[in-house]
Design a protein around this motif. Structure first.
Motif: not given
Length: 118
Positions: A33-40, A88-92, A114-117
Motif C-alpha cells: 500500500a502506498m501513502d502520501w504525506f506532506r509537511q509544511a 495556499p494551505e496545500d503548500t508543503a 508544492v507551492t500554491v500562491s
C-alpha cells in the motif's frame, strides 16, 4: 529496499492543479500500500491519503477529500497524486511512502515541493 523518487511539484496559483508522481525502483512496489504525506514549514508531517496495493481502495484526509485523487500503475511502478482546486494551505513538501503496517513505513521518497500562491 525499494527506492522512491517523487516528481511533479512546482508553483501554481490557487485553484490550479498539479499531478505528483512517485516512481519506485523495482516491482516489489506492487506489494505495498502506498501513502502520501506532506509537511509544511514549522508544522508536523500530515497524512494526505493512501491507496491499497491493488489500487482498489483509497482513503484521504478530510482536508483534501474531494480535491485530491490517488492512483497507481503497478506496471510502471508508479503512484500518482492528482491535486485539484489547490489552496495556499496545500503548500508543503509532499512525500510518498511504502506502508508495511498500520503506521509503519518501510521506504520514503525525498519529497517534492508544492507551492500554491494566492
Amino acid at each position: 529496499q525499494v527506492q522512491l523518487v517523487e516528481s511533479g511539484g512546482g508553483l501554481v496559483q490557487a485553484g490550479g492543479s498539479l499531478r505528483l508522481s512517485c516512481a519506485a525502483s523495482d516491482g516489489t512496489f506492487s506489494s505495498y500500500a502506498m501513502d502520501w504525506f506532506r509537511q509544511a514549514p514549522g508544522k508536523e508531517r500530515e497524512f494526505v491519503g493512501a491507496i491499497s496495493w491493488s489500487g482498489s481502495s483509497t482513503e484521504y484526509a478530510d482536508s483534501v477529500k474531494g480535491r485530491f485523487t490517488i492512483s497507481r500503475d503497478n506496471a510502471k511502478n508508479t503512484v500518482y497524486l492528482q491535486m485539484n482546486s489547490l489552496k495556499p494551505e496545500d503548500t508543503a513538501v509532499y512525500y510518498c511512502a511504502c506502508e508495511v503496517g498500520v503506521g509503519a513505513y518501510d521506504c520514503w521518497g525525498q519529497g517534492t515541493q508544492v507551492t500554491v500562491s494566492s
